[in-house]
Enzyme design. Structure first.
Site, PDB file in Angstrom:
ATOM      1  N   LYS A   1       0.861  -1.180   0.000  1.00  0.00           N
ATOM      2  CA  LYS A   1       0.000   0.000   0.000  1.00  0.00           C
ATOM      3  C   LYS A   1       0.896   1.227   0.000  1.00  0.00           C
ATOM      4  CE  LYS A   1      -4.583   0.776   0.683  1.00  0.00           C
ATOM      5  NZ  LYS A   1      -5.756   0.013   0.331  1.00  0.00           N
TER       6      LYS A   1
ATOM      7  N   THR B   1     -16.137  -2.674  -5.320  1.00  0.00           N
ATOM      8  CA  THR B   1     -16.011  -2.620  -3.846  1.00  0.00           C
ATOM      9  C   THR B   1     -17.393  -2.408  -3.238  1.00  0.00           C
ATOM     10  OG1 THR B   1     -13.811  -1.638  -4.014  1.00  0.00           O
ATOM     11  CG2 THR B   1     -14.886  -1.463  -1.890  1.00  0.00           C
TER      12      THR B   1
HETATM   13  N1  LIG Z   1     -12.063   2.685  -3.298  1.00  0.00           N
HETATM   14  C1  LIG Z   1     -12.070   1.377  -3.141  1.00  0.00           C
HETATM   15  O1  LIG Z   1     -12.357   0.625  -4.079  1.00  0.00           O
HETATM   16  C2  LIG Z   1     -11.770   0.774  -1.802  1.00  0.00           C
HETATM   17  C3  LIG Z   1     -11.825   1.524  -0.633  1.00  0.00           C
HETATM   18  N2  LIG Z   1     -11.605   0.915   0.565  1.00  0.00           N
HETATM   19  C4  LIG Z   1     -11.669   1.689   1.795  1.00  0.00           C
HETATM   20  O2  LIG Z   1     -12.971   2.273   1.934  1.00  0.00           O
HETATM   21  C5  LIG Z   1     -12.875   3.559   2.579  1.00  0.00           C
HETATM   22  C6  LIG Z   1     -13.465   4.623   1.654  1.00  0.00           C
HETATM   23  O3  LIG Z   1     -12.749   4.629   0.429  1.00  0.00           O
HETATM   24  P1  LIG Z   1     -13.168   5.596  -0.786  1.00  0.00           P
HETATM   25  O4  LIG Z   1     -14.637   5.680  -0.863  1.00  0.00           O
HETATM   26  O5  LIG Z   1     -12.387   5.130  -1.935  1.00  0.00           O
HETATM   27  O6  LIG Z   1     -12.566   6.982  -0.282  1.00  0.00           O
HETATM   28  P2  LIG Z   1     -12.996   8.458  -0.727  1.00  0.00           P
HETATM   29  O7  LIG Z   1     -11.845   9.331  -0.430  1.00  0.00           O
HETATM   30  O8  LIG Z   1     -13.546   8.451  -2.099  1.00  0.00           O
HETATM   31  O9  LIG Z   1     -14.197   8.767   0.284  1.00  0.00           O
HETATM   32  C7  LIG Z   1     -14.033   8.892   1.664  1.00  0.00           C
HETATM   33  C8  LIG Z   1     -15.117   9.820   2.168  1.00  0.00           C
HETATM   34  O10 LIG Z   1     -15.072   9.839   3.593  1.00  0.00           O
HETATM   35  C9  LIG Z   1     -15.203  11.179   4.032  1.00  0.00           C
HETATM   36  N3  LIG Z   1     -14.633  11.270   5.364  1.00  0.00           N
HETATM   37  C10 LIG Z   1     -13.332  11.333   5.722  1.00  0.00           C
HETATM   38  N4  LIG Z   1     -13.220  11.385   7.061  1.00  0.00           N
HETATM   39  C11 LIG Z   1     -14.479  11.348   7.545  1.00  0.00           C
HETATM   40  C12 LIG Z   1     -15.029  11.368   8.859  1.00  0.00           C
HETATM   41  N5  LIG Z   1     -14.262  11.438   9.948  1.00  0.00           N
HETATM   42  N6  LIG Z   1     -16.375  11.308   8.999  1.00  0.00           N
HETATM   43  C13 LIG Z   1     -17.163  11.264   7.913  1.00  0.00           C
HETATM   44  N7  LIG Z   1     -16.697  11.233   6.639  1.00  0.00           N
HETATM   45  C14 LIG Z   1     -15.375  11.277   6.474  1.00  0.00           C
HETATM   46  C15 LIG Z   1     -14.512  12.012   2.958  1.00  0.00           C
HETATM   47  O11 LIG Z   1     -14.937  13.348   2.960  1.00  0.00           O
HETATM   48  C16 LIG Z   1     -14.929  11.256   1.689  1.00  0.00           C
HETATM   49  O12 LIG Z   1     -16.146  11.751   1.154  1.00  0.00           O
HETATM   50  C17 LIG Z   1     -11.371   3.750   2.885  1.00  0.00           C
HETATM   51  O13 LIG Z   1     -11.086   3.246   4.169  1.00  0.00           O
HETATM   52  C18 LIG Z   1     -10.691   2.866   1.842  1.00  0.00           C
HETATM   53  O14 LIG Z   1      -9.398   2.476   2.232  1.00  0.00           O
HETATM   54  C19 LIG Z   1     -11.365  -0.430   0.675  1.00  0.00           C
HETATM   55  C20 LIG Z   1     -11.319  -1.205  -0.435  1.00  0.00           C
HETATM   56  C21 LIG Z   1     -11.426  -0.663  -1.770  1.00  0.00           C
HETATM   57  O1  LIG Z   2      -9.499  -1.139  -4.611  1.00  0.00           O
HETATM   58  C1  LIG Z   2      -8.437  -0.851  -5.167  1.00  0.00           C
HETATM   59  O2  LIG Z   2      -8.371  -0.022  -6.085  1.00  0.00           O
HETATM   60  C2  LIG Z   2      -7.163  -1.543  -4.787  1.00  0.00           C
HETATM   61  C3  LIG Z   2      -7.267  -2.457  -3.654  1.00  0.00           C
HETATM   62  C4  LIG Z   2      -7.040  -1.762  -2.367  1.00  0.00           C
HETATM   63  O3  LIG Z   2      -6.164  -0.958  -2.221  1.00  0.00           O
HETATM   64  C5  LIG Z   2      -7.900  -2.080  -1.247  1.00  0.00           C
HETATM   65  O4  LIG Z   2      -8.707  -2.993  -1.373  1.00  0.00           O
HETATM   66  O5  LIG Z   2      -7.788  -1.424  -0.196  1.00  0.00           O
END
Ligand SMILES: NC(=O)C1=CN([C@@H]2O[C@H](COP(=O)(O)OP(=O)(O)OC[C@H]3O[C@@H](n4cnc5c(N)ncnc54)[C@H](O)[C@@H]3O)[C@@H](O)[C@H]2O)C=CC1
Ligand SMILES: O=C(O)CCC(=O)C(=O)O
Length: 379
Positions: A89, A159
């Site tokens: 990561k 996801t």
């Molecule tokens: N994007 C993906 O395909 C994957 C994401 N994840 C995990 O899922 C989670 C979300 O990922 P994404 O949606 O890609 O991120 P993102 O950055 O697109 O969205 C995260 C959202 O959470 C909000 N946020 C941040 N801190 C906050 C808080 N304290 N309270 C409320 N809202 C808050 C942000 O403003 C943002 O809208 C992360 O932990 C990421 O590592 C896991 C696997 C795959």
């Molecule tokens: O979802 C991705 O784009 C990559 C995989 C990953 O980093 C995750 O599952 O946290």
């Protein structure tokens, strides 16, 4: 203390923190302002694969800690999803809303390229496909970019779909039916994944409590409710833990299951996309004591990984969909094992993955790019 001693002390601290990690790379590019850490946890099953997060960390130590925890999680996630990749990561230190530039991501791409195939990366929290289109101009080791650029598309789509399957499995065990309708979900974080999960839940007839530190994201969900129906109530970011909901769906940062949040939670289950949801391992036990069913994070959120790994074999949407559906069954199996062996669901998931890694290690050797691997389709 002179500078040399300070450096020695810091290196010792890093090596101690690394535990069983293979490699940590510190990337510094003053001309673009890039400060990043790439952590490679384990490549026994294949080259490291994992997204890149961008966050305004309080300092290097916090960023390192996050990179180490997230990359370890990816080793388990790769085993859970049964893909031939290892855990890695990256984290970029900076505010995604203010600090990112195309040049910063190109510089990041050059650092990734210097690893010569030991690490493949793409989007995560705080980064998006656009950022990695820039990075992909410097290296072929990028995943999760649009199909028009040779990628598999937005990985947050599978996801979110995986989270929906995971919620169905969780509801089946908690409420006796895998119906999502008629229940209330408290969603934390309405970004790439959270917003899609919210939409699917509204379409299926659920009600939502939602929170995001970004007001625009909350507005988007309210708009979805106007289109699809369903109640959406936005709450302050701290209030989400105490919401009168059936299921808590964390889709933002990690460490959100802790002593403080558990003391106010009224939900019967926790199932969301966030990585590293338990602040410490012992919180898995506390969740169980409270009678809350916890969907182990790396099992329910592996849909994106399934897609980005698939992309490296030559992307196929149908194959991704079929594999993502298995999240429903693998979670049910983990819940069953945890019940049978009277252990937490997190322990049952870890045990399953550790066994898979040990079994496959016997067949694999330490990954090295000098030996052309079967999955190296891009070079
Ligand atoms: N994007 C993906 O395909 C994957 C994401 N994840 C995990 O899922 C989670 C979300 O990922 P994404 O949606 O890609 O991120 P993102 O950055 O697109 O969205 C995260 C959202 O959470 C909000 N946020 C941040 N801190 C906050 C808080 N304290 N309270 C409320 N809202 C808050 C942000 O403003 C943002 O809208 C992360 O932990 C990421 O590592 C896991 C696997 C795959
Ligand atoms: O979802 C991705 O784009 C990559 C995989 C990953 O980093 C995750 O599952 O946290």
């Amino acid at each position: 203390m002179n500078a040399v001693n300070q450096t020695v002390q810091m290196n010792e601290m890093i090596l101690e923190n690394m535990q069983e990690h293979e490699q940590v790379i510190f990337c510094n590019d003053p001309s673009t302002g890039l400060k990043a850490i790439i952590a490679i946890h384990n490549t026994a099953l294949g080259p490291a694969l994992g997204g890149c997060r961008m966050q305004p960390y309080r300092g290097m130590a916090d960023a390192l800690q996050d990179a180490l925890r997230l990359s370890k999680g990816m080793t388990y996630k790769c085993a859970a999803a049964d893909v031939d990749f290892g855990g890695g990561k990256a984290v970029i230190i900076g505010d995604p809303l203010k600090d990112k530039t195309p040049h910063m991501f190109r510089a990041f791409g050059r650092f990734v390229d210097s690893l010569n195939g030991r690490f493949y990366t793409g989007t995560d929290m705080g980064t998006n496909m656009e950022d990695f289109i820039h990075a992909s101009r410097e290296t072929s080791c990028i995943t999760g970019i649009p199909e028009a650029y040779g990628g598999g598309g937005d990985s947050s789509v599978p996801t979110a779909l995986g989270v929906i399957y995971g919620l169905q499995a969780t509801n089946k065990v908690t409420f006796g039916t895998d119906e999502l309708a008629g229940r209330t979900y408290a969603i934390q974080g309405l970004g790439k994944v959270g917003l899609k999960v919210a939409e699917q839940l509204l379409i299926r007839g659920a009600d939502l409590y939602v929170t995001d530190i970004n007001d625009e994201a909350v507005e988007k969900v309210k708009e979805l409710a106007r289109n699809h129906g369903g109640m959406v109530k936005s709450v302050d970011s701290k209030e989400i833990y105490a919401a009168e909901a059936d299921v808590f769906v964390p889709c933002a940062g990690g460490g959100v299951i802790n002593d403080e949040t558990l003391s106010v939670m009224k939900v019967k289950a926790i199932a969301g996309s966030a990585n590293n949801q338990l602040l410490h391992d012992r919180h898995g036990e506390k969740v169980k004591e409270k009678g809350i069913l916890y969907a182990p994070d790396y099992m329910i959120n592996c849909g994106g990984l399934i897609q980005v790994a698939d992309e490296l074999y030559g992307a196929n949407k149908e194959r991704v969909l079929t594999k993502t559906k298995t999240i429903y069954h693998s979670l049910l199996e983990v819940y069953r094992q945890a019940e049978l062996d009277n252990m937490t669901t997190a322990e049952a998931a870890d045990r399953l993955c550790e066994k898979r890694i040990e079994d496959r290690k016997r067949l694999n050797h330490f990954f090295s790019h000098s030996k052309p691997p079967k999955w190296d389709v891009r070079n």
